[in-house]
Each structure stands twice: as structure tokens, then as C-alpha cells.
Write a protein that holds these residues in place. Structure first.
Motif, mmCIF file in Angstrom:
data_model
loop_
_atom_site.group_PDB
_atom_site.id
_atom_site.type_symbol
_atom_site.label_atom_id
_atom_site.label_comp_id
_atom_site.label_asym_id
_atom_site.label_seq_id
_atom_site.Cartn_x
_atom_site.Cartn_y
_atom_site.Cartn_z
ATOM 1 N N PRO A 97 4.007 -0.987 -7.692
ATOM 2 C CA PRO A 97 3.350 -1.736 -6.609
ATOM 3 C C PRO A 97 3.152 -3.214 -6.934
ATOM 4 O O PRO A 97 3.313 -4.080 -6.067
ATOM 5 N N LEU A 140 0.823 -1.211 0.000
ATOM 6 C CA LEU A 140 0.000 0.000 0.000
ATOM 7 C C LEU A 140 0.859 1.264 0.000
ATOM 8 O O LEU A 140 0.539 2.244 -0.683
ATOM 9 N N LEU A 141 1.942 1.249 0.759
ATOM 10 C CA LEU A 141 2.841 2.402 0.770
ATOM 11 C C LEU A 141 3.473 2.637 -0.595
ATOM 12 O O LEU A 141 3.590 3.778 -1.044
ATOM 13 N N SER A 142 3.887 1.550 -1.234
ATOM 14 C CA SER A 142 4.468 1.714 -2.573
ATOM 15 C C SER A 142 3.423 2.258 -3.542
ATOM 16 O O SER A 142 3.740 3.090 -4.393
ATOM 17 N N GLY A 143 2.183 1.792 -3.415
ATOM 18 C CA GLY A 143 1.120 2.322 -4.263
ATOM 19 C C GLY A 143 0.827 3.783 -3.987
ATOM 20 O O GLY A 143 0.613 4.572 -4.908
ATOM 21 N N SER A 144 0.850 4.142 -2.710
ATOM 22 C CA SER A 144 0.556 5.540 -2.367
ATOM 23 C C SER A 144 1.703 6.480 -2.748
ATOM 24 O O SER A 144 1.505 7.685 -2.838
ATOM 25 N N LEU A 145 2.882 5.947 -2.968
ATOM 26 C CA LEU A 145 4.002 6.783 -3.399
ATOM 27 C C LEU A 145 4.151 6.823 -4.916
ATOM 28 O O LEU A 145 4.305 7.894 -5.507
ATOM 29 N N PRO A 205 0.707 8.203 -7.416
ATOM 30 C CA PRO A 205 0.597 9.657 -7.574
ATOM 31 C C PRO A 205 1.810 10.270 -8.290
ATOM 32 O O PRO A 205 1.658 11.217 -9.067
ATOM 33 N N SER A 211 4.048 3.291 -12.640
ATOM 34 C CA SER A 211 2.728 2.892 -12.166
ATOM 35 C C SER A 211 2.670 1.402 -11.828
ATOM 36 O O SER A 211 1.871 0.982 -10.996
ATOM 37 N N LEU A 225 -3.720 -2.151 -7.378
ATOM 38 C CA LEU A 225 -3.157 -0.805 -7.314
ATOM 39 C C LEU A 225 -2.497 -0.409 -8.635
ATOM 40 O O LEU A 225 -2.689 0.709 -9.133
#
Length: 140
Positions: free
Chosen positions: A101, A55-60, A63, A98, A124
């Protein structure tokens, strides 16, 4: 710019997008098929941390990829003589960023055989790819 050339490039950029999405889906489905052979009992805390890292990798990265696309596109054909090369290069890098994740989740899947983390990374990355899909307005 020639309208026919613009339409051809837009169609090829979408083909590149679909090929990248198909590769992501193919790796995901291949991993799901092999899951019964490699599944391991994992403690709940480890699963939590693997999901949190995904999730952290996706949130970084998602975006960042979206902002990168917003900053680099549209490409003006009058100013850049190699606009097709430039556009393809930036599409490649935004698609790759992209997809981070999923690639992180895939590494976790290879090491720990955690299928939920793999599904999370796939979802993600697919969401990120939908956000940066090539559009006709990217090349002016």
C-alpha cells in the motif's frame, strides 16, 4: 535446537523488521520534505480515487500478508535444516507484501503529488508491519 542460536536469530529477525520499517519511514519523510516543491492542485474526484485505490490495496495486501505469515510460521527447526534461510525468506516476503500500500501510494505521490494518499499508504503499511512483526514463537 540451541537456545543461544534461537535467541540470536530472533534478535536478527527483529533487526531486519526494524530496518524495513526504518526504510519505509525514511522514504516517507523524504517525500514529505519534497512536497512543497511538487504540490499540484488536484480535483477532489481524483483525490478520492487515489485514496480509494490505496485503501483497496491495503485491504487486499495486508490481510494476505497476515494470512501468509499465519500459514508459513512457525518453522520447525527439526524438519527444516535450512530453517534460518527459510524464515528470513518468508519474513522478507511478508514485509514486502505488507508494504505494497505504501509503494502504491508512493507511485501516486510521484505522479500526482498527493500527500494525503502518501500518508494513508504509510499508515496502512506500518499497521501491516506491526501485525506481522517477528515473534519468538515463529521458530520452534
Amino acid at each position: 535446537m540451541n537456545s543461544g542460536l534461537h535467541q540470536l536469530y530472533t534478535r536478527r529477525a527483529k533487526h531486519f523488521y526494524y530496518a524495513f520499517s526504518f526504510l519505509l519511514t525514511l522514504v516517507f519523510l523524504g517525500s514529505i520534505v519534497t512536497y512543497p516543491f511538487f504540490k499540484l492542485p488536484l480535483p477532489g474526484k481524483l483525490r478520492f480515487y487515489l485514496n480509494l485505490l490505496t485503501l483497496l490495496s491495503g485491504s487486499l495486501f495486508i490481510p494476505f500478508s497476515f494470512l501468509l505469515k499465519k500459514r508459513l510460521f512457525p518453522i520447525l527447526t527439526e524438519k527444516d535444516h535450512y530453517w534460518s534461510y527459510t524464515a528470513t525468506k518468508w519474513y522478507f516476503w511478508t514485509f514486502l507484501i505488507s508494504g505494497v500500500p505504501f509503494f502504491i501510494a508512493f507511485l501516486f505521490y510521484i505522479i500526482f503529488a498527493e500527500v494525503f494518499t502518501l500518508m494513508l499508504g504509510y499508515a496502512l503499511s506500518l499497521m501491516g508491519l506491526v501485525l506481522i512483526k517477528p515473534r519468538k514463537e515463529d521458530i520452534l
